[in-house]
Design a protein around this motif. Structure first.
Motif, short mmCIF file in Angstrom:
data_model
loop_
_atom_site.label_atom_id
_atom_site.label_comp_id
_atom_site.label_asym_id
_atom_site.label_seq_id
_atom_site.Cartn_x
_atom_site.Cartn_y
_atom_site.Cartn_z
N GLY A 93 0.81 -1.21 0.00
CA GLY A 93 0.00 0.00 0.00
C GLY A 93 0.84 1.26 0.00
N LYS A 94 1.91 1.28 0.81
CA LYS A 94 2.78 2.45 0.85
C LYS A 94 3.54 2.61 -0.46
CE LYS A 94 3.32 2.35 5.87
NZ LYS A 94 4.24 2.16 7.00
N THR A 95 3.92 1.50 -1.07
CA THR A 95 4.62 1.59 -2.36
C THR A 95 3.72 2.17 -3.44
OG1 THR A 95 6.00 -0.32 -1.80
CG2 THR A 95 5.82 0.27 -4.13
N LEU A 96 2.46 1.72 -3.46
CA LEU A 96 1.51 2.26 -4.44
C LEU A 96 1.29 3.76 -4.22
CD1 LEU A 96 -1.13 -0.61 -4.50
CD2 LEU A 96 0.58 -0.08 -6.25
N LEU A 97 1.22 4.17 -2.96
CA LEU A 97 1.04 5.58 -2.66
C LEU A 97 2.24 6.40 -3.11
CD1 LEU A 97 -0.89 7.62 -1.39
CD2 LEU A 97 0.27 7.26 0.78
N LEU A 98 3.43 5.86 -2.91
CA LEU A 98 4.65 6.55 -3.37
C LEU A 98 4.69 6.64 -4.89
CD1 LEU A 98 7.38 5.10 -0.96
CD2 LEU A 98 6.40 7.40 -0.95
N ILE A 99 4.21 5.58 -5.56
CA ILE A 99 4.16 5.62 -7.03
C ILE A 99 3.23 6.72 -7.50
CG2 ILE A 99 3.40 4.34 -9.06
CD1 ILE A 99 4.40 1.80 -7.72
N LEU A 100 2.06 6.82 -6.87
CA LEU A 100 1.12 7.88 -7.24
C LEU A 100 1.69 9.26 -6.95
CD1 LEU A 100 -2.26 6.35 -6.03
CD2 LEU A 100 -1.49 6.65 -8.38
N LEU A 101 2.39 9.39 -5.83
CA LEU A 101 3.03 10.66 -5.50
C LEU A 101 4.08 11.03 -6.54
CD1 LEU A 101 3.40 13.03 -3.54
CD2 LEU A 101 5.02 11.62 -2.26
N GLY A 102 4.88 10.04 -6.95
CA GLY A 102 5.88 10.29 -7.99
C GLY A 102 5.24 10.68 -9.31
N MET A 103 4.14 9.99 -9.67
CA MET A 103 3.42 10.35 -10.90
C MET A 103 2.92 11.79 -10.85
SD MET A 103 1.08 7.02 -11.80
CE MET A 103 1.79 5.54 -12.54
N SER A 104 2.39 12.18 -9.69
CA SER A 104 1.87 13.53 -9.56
C SER A 104 2.99 14.56 -9.70
CB SER A 104 1.18 13.68 -8.20
OG SER A 104 0.68 15.00 -8.04
N ILE A 105 4.12 14.32 -9.07
CA ILE A 105 5.24 15.26 -9.15
C ILE A 105 5.74 15.39 -10.58
CG2 ILE A 105 7.63 15.66 -8.45
CD1 ILE A 105 6.94 14.39 -5.76
N VAL A 106 5.88 14.25 -11.26
CA VAL A 106 6.38 14.26 -12.64
C VAL A 106 5.39 14.98 -13.57
CG1 VAL A 106 6.93 12.80 -14.62
CG2 VAL A 106 7.79 12.21 -12.37
#
Length: 253
Positions: free
Chosen positions: A26-39
């Motif tokens: 769950g935390k990995t998926l959230l970090l992926i979404l956060l990275g997508m948002s930043i990019v």
């Protein structure tokens, strides 16, 4: 009814509690979404500012171009300030190609044919380069916009699964024990949508803006080919092309 107890129960649930009880997936998926948002936001801001600057420089150069007395004056302006927009970049390469062919002729296979043929190939090459530069990064926005909701949905499914497993092991199947964990799991879907919506809107906006400027550049390329390769007088061709006309057709292959 004990309102304080209810408020304490509501404060015990939420995004912070969801993060605290999430596992590694769950935390990995959230970090992926956060990275997508930043990019995606980085691309939107950078491409947006570049688009505004490109449009201002293009308008300034086109005004100078159509008010110039000759192509030599345009060449002098480009030599002084450089080719900083697609239109000056196009005319600069076209004039350089014509001068190169007039001086050296068809010395190589890419220079074969008449001077008009060589200028045409140069113009089409510049158009392809400008299109590639404008579309750079848009694939990332399209990818984020299409995949972020599914990443969020996967996080929701994963969270609901673990919430139901935990409820089953505890033996407490009441509504207040089920609604909280399941509701928290839905946060991931909301996060996925929050990431995807700006990416899709940015992609559509940038794509349309690029399509407009490329259309203008293609029409300008026809005029440049007329001035440079065919040797038409500046006054006659410029007067007819100062405003967009319905008779302007794309550059022939």
């Amino acid at each position: 009814m004990n309102w304080r107890k209810i408020l304490n129960q509501e404060s015990a649930q939420g995004f912070a509690h969801f993060i605290g009880q999430s596992d590694a997936v769950g935390k990995t998926l959230l970090l992926i979404l956060l990275g997508m948002s930043i990019v995606s936001w980085t691309i939107i801001v950078i491409k947006g500012l570049a688009l505004v600057l490109r449009n201002r420089r293009s308008e300034r150069f086109l005004s100078l171009f159509w008010n110039a007395s000759s192509l030599d004056a345009v060449a002098g302006e480009i030599a002084t300030h450089g080719a900083r927009d697609p239109f000056s970049h196009l005319i600069s390469h076209a004039m350089h190609a014509q001068a190169h062919h007039a001086r050296y002729g068809a010395a190589k296979l890419e220079e074969a044919g008449t001077a008009g043929d060589f200028v045409t190939r140069t113009i089409k090459k510049v158009l392809d380069e400008e299109m590639t530069q404008m579309e750079n990064g848009l694939t990332v926005l399209a990818t984020v916009g299409s995949t972020a909701p599914f990443v969020g949905l996967f996080g929701t499914v994963w969270g609901v699964y673990h919430a139901l497993v935990a409820i089953g092991l505890s033996g407490a199947g009441t509504l207040d024990k089920v609604a909280g964990p399941v509701g928290e799991a839905l946060i991931m879907t909301g996060v996925g949508l929050a990431v995807a919506i700006p990416a899709v809107m940015g992609y559509n906006g940038l794509t349309r803006a690029n399509r407009v400027i490329l259309s203008k550049l293609d029409a300008f390329a026809y005029e440049v080919h007329t001035f440079v390769a065919m040797g038409s007088p500046m006054s006659a061709a410029g007067a007819a092309s100062a405003k967009p006309a319905a008779s302007i057709r794309p550059l022939a292959a």
